[in-house]
Design a protein around this motif. Structure first.
Motif, PDB file in Angstrom:
ATOM      1  N   LYS A  79      -0.154  42.264  54.796  1.00 12.58           N
ATOM      2  CA  LYS A  79      -0.790  41.516  55.411  1.00 12.58           C
ATOM      3  C   LYS A  79       0.086  40.689  57.303  1.00 12.58           C
ATOM      4  N   ILE A  80      -1.508  39.802  57.365  1.00  5.49           N
ATOM      5  CA  ILE A  80      -1.127  40.061  59.274  1.00  5.49           C
ATOM      6  C   ILE A  80      -1.178  38.601  59.086  1.00  5.49           C
ATOM      7  N   LEU A  81      -0.532  37.730  60.283  1.00  9.32           N
ATOM      8  CA  LEU A  81      -0.989  36.381  60.006  1.00  9.32           C
ATOM      9  C   LEU A  81      -0.988  36.574  61.830  1.00  9.32           C
ATOM     10  N   TRP A  82      -2.453  35.684  62.124  1.00 12.70           N
ATOM     11  CA  TRP A  82      -2.646  36.004  63.248  1.00 12.70           C
ATOM     12  C   TRP A  82      -2.823  34.093  63.060  1.00 12.70           C
ATOM     13  N   GLU A  83      -2.447  34.059  64.737  1.00  8.24           N
ATOM     14  CA  GLU A  83      -2.417  32.390  65.139  1.00  8.24           C
ATOM     15  C   GLU A  83      -3.159  32.155  66.902  1.00  8.24           C
ATOM     16  N   THR A  84      -4.066  31.694  66.621  1.00 12.12           N
ATOM     17  CA  THR A  84      -4.981  31.722  68.266  1.00 12.12           C
ATOM     18  C   THR A  84      -4.465  30.789  69.004  1.00 12.12           C
ATOM     19  N   LYS A  85      -4.809  30.731  70.314  1.00 13.08           N
ATOM     20  CA  LYS A  85      -3.774  30.044  71.607  1.00 13.08           C
ATOM     21  C   LYS A  85      -5.183  29.981  72.844  1.00 13.08           C
ATOM     22  N   ARG A  86      -5.751  28.899  72.631  1.00 10.12           N
ATOM     23  CA  ARG A  86      -7.043  28.998  73.812  1.00 10.12           C
ATOM     24  C   ARG A  86      -6.383  27.528  74.717  1.00 10.12           C
ATOM     25  N   THR A  87      -5.607  27.746  75.644  1.00 14.12           N
ATOM     26  CA  THR A  87      -4.380  26.506  76.007  1.00 14.12           C
ATOM     27  C   THR A  87      -4.413  26.824  77.689  1.00 14.12           C
ATOM     28  N   LYS A  88      -3.649  25.761  78.244  1.00 15.17           N
ATOM     29  CA  LYS A  88      -3.598  26.374  80.233  1.00 15.17           C
ATOM     30  C   LYS A  88      -2.404  26.301  80.269  1.00 15.17           C
ATOM     31  N   ASN A  89      -1.943  26.033  79.291  1.00 13.90           N
ATOM     32  CA  ASN A  89       0.316  26.902  79.701  1.00 13.90           C
ATOM     33  C   ASN A  89       0.375  27.254  78.465  1.00 13.90           C
ATOM     34  N   TRP A  90       1.338  28.088  78.864  1.00 13.58           N
ATOM     35  CA  TRP A  90       2.860  29.742  77.427  1.00 13.58           C
ATOM     36  C   TRP A  90       3.074  27.991  76.690  1.00 13.58           C
ATOM     37  N   ASN A  91       3.794  28.061  75.839  1.00 15.58           N
ATOM     38  CA  ASN A  91       4.497  27.140  75.231  1.00 15.58           C
ATOM     39  C   ASN A  91       5.647  28.380  74.335  1.00 15.58           C
ATOM     40  N   ASP A  92       6.577  28.978  74.882  1.00 13.44           N
ATOM     41  CA  ASP A  92       7.537  29.384  74.014  1.00 13.44           C
ATOM     42  C   ASP A  92       7.892  28.780  72.797  1.00 13.44           C
ATOM     43  N   GLY A  93       7.424  27.624  72.737  1.00 17.35           N
ATOM     44  CA  GLY A  93       8.319  27.174  71.245  1.00 17.35           C
ATOM     45  C   GLY A  93       7.219  27.504  69.920  1.00 17.35           C
ATOM     46  N   TRP A  94       5.971  28.505  71.027  1.00 16.38           N
ATOM     47  CA  TRP A  94       4.668  28.504  69.343  1.00 16.38           C
ATOM     48  C   TRP A  94       5.388  30.740  69.097  1.00 16.38           C
ATOM     49  N   ILE A  95       6.340  31.127  69.111  1.00 10.13           N
ATOM     50  CA  ILE A  95       7.053  32.227  69.161  1.00 10.13           C
ATOM     51  C   ILE A  95       7.824  32.067  67.462  1.00 10.13           C
ATOM     52  N   GLN A  96       8.871  30.254  67.240  1.00  2.48           N
ATOM     53  CA  GLN A  96       9.500  29.928  66.768  1.00  2.48           C
ATOM     54  C   GLN A  96       8.675  29.363  65.023  1.00  2.48           C
ATOM     55  N   LYS A  97       7.499  28.491  65.685  1.00  2.82           N
ATOM     56  CA  LYS A  97       6.677  28.084  64.793  1.00  2.82           C
ATOM     57  C   LYS A  97       6.193  29.535  63.981  1.00  2.82           C
ATOM     58  N   LEU A  98       5.155  30.044  64.502  1.00  3.71           N
ATOM     59  CA  LEU A  98       4.711  31.272  64.124  1.00  3.71           C
ATOM     60  C   LEU A  98       5.652  32.080  63.189  1.00  3.71           C
ATOM     61  N   LYS A  99       6.917  32.885  63.566  1.00  5.45           N
ATOM     62  CA  LYS A  99       7.480  32.489  62.797  1.00  5.45           C
ATOM     63  C   LYS A  99       7.769  32.070  61.460  1.00  5.45           C
ATOM     64  N   ASP A 100       8.535  30.981  61.300  1.00  8.17           N
ATOM     65  CA  ASP A 100       8.199  30.101  60.124  1.00  8.17           C
ATOM     66  C   ASP A 100       6.757  30.690  59.916  1.00  8.17           C
ATOM     67  N   ASP A 101       5.510  29.605  60.098  1.00  5.41           N
ATOM     68  CA  ASP A 101       4.599  29.867  59.409  1.00  5.41           C
ATOM     69  C   ASP A 101       4.718  31.749  58.924  1.00  5.41           C
ATOM     70  N   GLN A 102       5.231  32.484  58.990  1.00  9.37           N
ATOM     71  CA  GLN A 102       5.171  34.376  58.686  1.00  9.37           C
ATOM     72  C   GLN A 102       6.095  33.801  57.672  1.00  9.37           C
ATOM     73  N   ARG A 103       6.696  33.560  57.683  1.00  7.65           N
ATOM     74  CA  ARG A 103       8.150  33.910  56.287  1.00  7.65           C
ATOM     75  C   ARG A 103       7.047  33.115  55.324  1.00  7.65           C
ATOM     76  N   ASN A 104       7.394  31.439  55.497  1.00  8.14           N
ATOM     77  CA  ASN A 104       5.958  31.003  54.642  1.00  8.14           C
ATOM     78  C   ASN A 104       4.921  31.795  53.622  1.00  8.14           C
ATOM     79  N   ALA A 105       3.542  32.305  54.687  1.00 10.14           N
ATOM     80  CA  ALA A 105       3.016  32.909  53.851  1.00 10.14           C
ATOM     81  C   ALA A 105       3.225  34.489  53.490  1.00 10.14           C
ATOM     82  N   LYS A 106       4.449  34.834  53.829  1.00 10.49           N
ATOM     83  CA  LYS A 106       5.531  36.435  53.338  1.00 10.49           C
ATOM     84  C   LYS A 106       4.640  37.064  54.075  1.00 10.49           C
TER      85      LYS A 106
END
Length: 254
Positions: A79-106
């Motif tokens: 499985k591949i988990l995709w997260e889309t972002k269309r914002t003006k600025n990059w946020n380093d916090g997205w990485i950890q959040k997606l890691k948590d989501d990846q773990r939950n989604a297996k």
């Protein structure tokens, strides 16, 4: 006093305007993000028709899209988990959040598709085991990751097959079936060797018996010739096999 009240009213109005503008911007970004999510979903479905492309419902905690990679035969490879972002600025916090989501989604892999990338970042890169890509490179990255997942599963299948084969061979070699077959082969060889030895011994007896018979025949013929020579003299024809070899040392009698 009136001037102070007027300034306060102007300031309050400015704050309300900024708040409304922020809400509008947030709503616009949300809409833009949802549009990007839908665009990516359609692109994934078109590019990978054998896979399951499932959007994660709005309001549900997690990423945006889960892609279940399958072979043409329907075998699930990951499985591949995709997260889309269309914002003006990059946020380093997205990485950890997606890691948590990846773990939950297996999920096996996770990707952030973003309109804006970290500084000194081009096209796509892996950050702390999370893949980050710009929008134009998303499908190319997805193709590479999908191919990797399928290859890993096939490699594992081959290794498992080898281990199973090794186990089967080992069990066969150490089992009673193999032992019985080897015993049957050895019994056949031993029987053939025994028959061959018996035939050899029998033939040797036959050869020895025939050799004695031949010797007696030759001796009898020689004796008969001697008897005849005693009667008729040396006028009998010469039989070379019954004559002594001529080594040239003797002399003829006159």
């Amino acid at each position: 006093l009136k001037d102070l009240e007027k300034d306060k009213q102007i300031n309050d109005m400015r704050l309300k305007i900024e708040e409304l503008k922020r809400k509008v911007d947030q709503g616009s970004q949300k809409i833009q993000g949802e549009v990007l999510e839908l665009e990516l979903e359609e692109l994934l479905k078109d590019e990978f028709p054998f896979d399951d492309i499932d959007p994660i419902s709005s309001g549900v905690k997690g990423a945006d899209i889960i892609q279940t990679v399958k072979t043409q035969a329907g075998r699930v490879c990951g499985k591949i988990l995709w997260e889309t972002k269309r914002t003006k600025n990059w946020n380093d916090g997205w990485i950890q959040k997606l890691k948590d989501d990846q773990r939950n989604a297996k999920a096996d892999l996770a990707v952030i598709v973003s309109e804006v990338l970290p500084e000194d970042f081009h096209h796509f890169r892996q950050i702390d085991n999370i893949w980050v890509t710009d929008i134009p490179s998303a499908i190319s990255l997805g193709l590479a990751l999908r191919t990797l997942l399928i290859q890993v599963v096939r490699t594992k299948a081959i290794q498992v097959g080898k281990e199973e084969t090794k186990d089967i061979v080992y069990n066969y070699l150490t089992g009673s079936e193999f032992r019985n077959r080897v015993q049957a082969i050895m019994d056949s060889f031993i029987a053939m060797k025994r028959d061959l030895d018996s035939e050899r011994r029998a033939m040797e007896r036959i050869w020895a018996k025939r050799e004695k018979q031949i010797e007696r025949v030759v001796l009898n013929i020689a004796g008969m010739r001697g008897d005849l020579e005693g009667i008729v003299g040396l006028s009998l024809p010469t039989i070379k096999l019954l004559e002594l070899p001529n080594n040239g040392s003797g002399s003829e009698l006159d």
